[in-house]
Design a protein around this motif. Structure first.
Motif, short mmCIF file in Angstrom:
data_model
loop_
_atom_site.label_atom_id
_atom_site.label_comp_id
_atom_site.label_asym_id
_atom_site.label_seq_id
_atom_site.Cartn_x
_atom_site.Cartn_y
_atom_site.Cartn_z
N GLN A 85 0.92 -1.24 0.07
CA GLN A 85 -0.11 0.03 0.00
C GLN A 85 0.80 1.45 0.03
O GLN A 85 0.36 2.41 0.09
CB GLN A 85 -0.95 0.03 1.20
CG GLN A 85 -2.01 -1.22 1.09
CD GLN A 85 -2.56 -1.30 2.46
OE1 GLN A 85 -2.33 -1.39 3.71
NE2 GLN A 85 -3.92 -1.29 2.32
N THR A 87 3.72 3.59 -1.94
CA THR A 87 4.13 3.92 -3.17
C THR A 87 5.38 4.56 -2.99
O THR A 87 5.39 5.76 -2.07
CB THR A 87 3.62 4.53 -4.25
OG1 THR A 87 2.29 3.90 -4.50
CG2 THR A 87 4.02 4.97 -5.40
N ASN A 89 8.92 6.53 -4.40
CA ASN A 89 9.79 7.03 -5.59
C ASN A 89 11.22 6.96 -4.96
O ASN A 89 11.94 7.59 -4.08
CB ASN A 89 9.45 8.56 -5.65
CG ASN A 89 7.73 8.71 -6.11
OD1 ASN A 89 7.40 8.26 -6.94
ND2 ASN A 89 7.20 9.70 -5.53
N LYS A 108 10.79 -3.44 -4.68
CA LYS A 108 9.56 -4.10 -5.39
C LYS A 108 9.83 -5.75 -4.95
O LYS A 108 8.46 -6.39 -4.61
CB LYS A 108 9.87 -4.26 -6.71
CG LYS A 108 8.49 -4.53 -7.60
CD LYS A 108 8.84 -4.39 -9.16
CE LYS A 108 8.93 -3.06 -9.46
NZ LYS A 108 8.98 -2.65 -10.98
N ARG A 113 5.36 -0.83 -3.84
CA ARG A 113 4.97 -0.39 -5.04
C ARG A 113 6.09 0.79 -5.07
O ARG A 113 6.20 1.62 -4.57
CB ARG A 113 3.49 0.23 -4.93
CG ARG A 113 2.65 -0.67 -4.84
CD ARG A 113 1.12 -0.02 -4.80
NE ARG A 113 0.94 0.42 -5.98
CZ ARG A 113 -0.21 1.36 -6.21
NH1 ARG A 113 -0.96 1.42 -5.26
NH2 ARG A 113 -0.28 1.53 -7.48
N VAL A 114 6.60 0.67 -6.31
CA VAL A 114 7.72 1.56 -6.77
C VAL A 114 7.09 2.43 -7.81
O VAL A 114 6.36 2.28 -8.72
CB VAL A 114 8.68 0.88 -7.58
CG1 VAL A 114 9.90 2.16 -8.00
CG2 VAL A 114 9.53 -0.16 -6.62
N GLY A 115 7.32 3.89 -7.71
CA GLY A 115 6.72 4.85 -8.51
C GLY A 115 7.93 5.49 -9.56
O GLY A 115 8.57 4.66 -10.19
N SER A 144 3.49 5.32 6.44
CA SER A 144 4.06 5.09 5.15
C SER A 144 5.47 5.45 5.73
O SER A 144 6.43 4.42 5.25
CB SER A 144 3.55 5.51 4.15
OG SER A 144 3.28 6.96 4.10
N GLU A 167 2.22 9.39 -1.96
CA GLU A 167 3.56 8.80 -2.30
C GLU A 167 4.65 9.31 -1.47
O GLU A 167 4.55 10.49 -0.79
CB GLU A 167 4.04 9.18 -3.69
CG GLU A 167 2.92 8.32 -4.73
CD GLU A 167 3.51 8.76 -6.14
OE1 GLU A 167 4.28 9.64 -6.44
OE2 GLU A 167 2.63 8.29 -7.13
#
Length: 206
Positions: A85, A87, A89, A108, A113-115, A144, A167
């Protein structure tokens, strides 16, 4: 003796000392007092060896509770987002090429989740001396960003109140040597989600 003072009869008067009634009364009072004191002292000794100790122990327990050997209640579990959940960067602020992509691939694999994968913005590029900087909105500090922090414990955490969205950025610094080992990161994440109870401090002077 003759005359009118002639003594007749075959018994002679005997001289006796006068009875000392006053002294006997004083002795009697003294005896009663001594017996009273002895009786009171006996009761005090009985109290000490029976009920007195229990009362003192109860009082001591109230004044100095033995909290040093017990643990406080476990804190409530913290609801955190799962890696899937979050993301992230991944931004490279060093002169080493390929570092951002390599780190993104590892994140990953660990479920994140990779932005965006790129170089760090100008304000951070080649200006991070530590392992890295984790940056996100204010609301992400205990959610997060905390979860991402288990992967890079030495990173500095920062928030931007003006930032929108959910993010977060992982900006790699000069001292970066890699992410935490998967086992260590998982253990840190588990401890973060369910903190352990801490022993209470013992009262001073007990």
């Amino acid at each position: 003796m003759g005359g009118q003072y002639k003594i007749t009869g075959d018994r002679y008067p005997r001289m006796r000392p006068a009875r000392r009634r006053g002294r006997l009364a004083v002795v009697a009072v003294a005896c009663v007092t001594v017996l009273g004191v002895l009786g009171w002292g006996t009761l005090q000794l009985i109290d000490v060896f029976t009920g007195g100790d229990k009362a003192n122990a109860a009082g001591a327990a109230a004044d100095c509770p033995t909290t040093g050997t017990k643990a406080s209640a476990a804190p409530a579990a913290v609801k955190l987002p799962k890696p899937a959940q979050v993301t992230v960067n991944v931004l490279n602020a060093t002169t080493r090429t390929g570092l951002a992509q390599k780190t993104a691939d590892e994140l990953k694999k660990r479920g994140f989740r990779v932005g965006e994968v790129s170089n760090a913005p100008k304000e951070y590029d080649k200006k991070i001396k530590g392992a890295g900087v984790l940056l996100g909105p204010s609301a992400s500090l205990k959610s997060s960003l905390a979860v991402l922090g288990t992967q890079l414990p030495g990173a500095e955490r920062r928030t931007d109140a003006a930032r929108k969205g959910a993010e977060v950025d992982l900006m790699i610094g000069d001292a970066f040597k890699g992410l935490a080992k998967p086992a260590d990161a998982d253990a840190a994440l588990t401890a973060l989600a369910a903190p352990q109870p801490t022993p209470t401090a013992k009262k001073k002077g007990c």
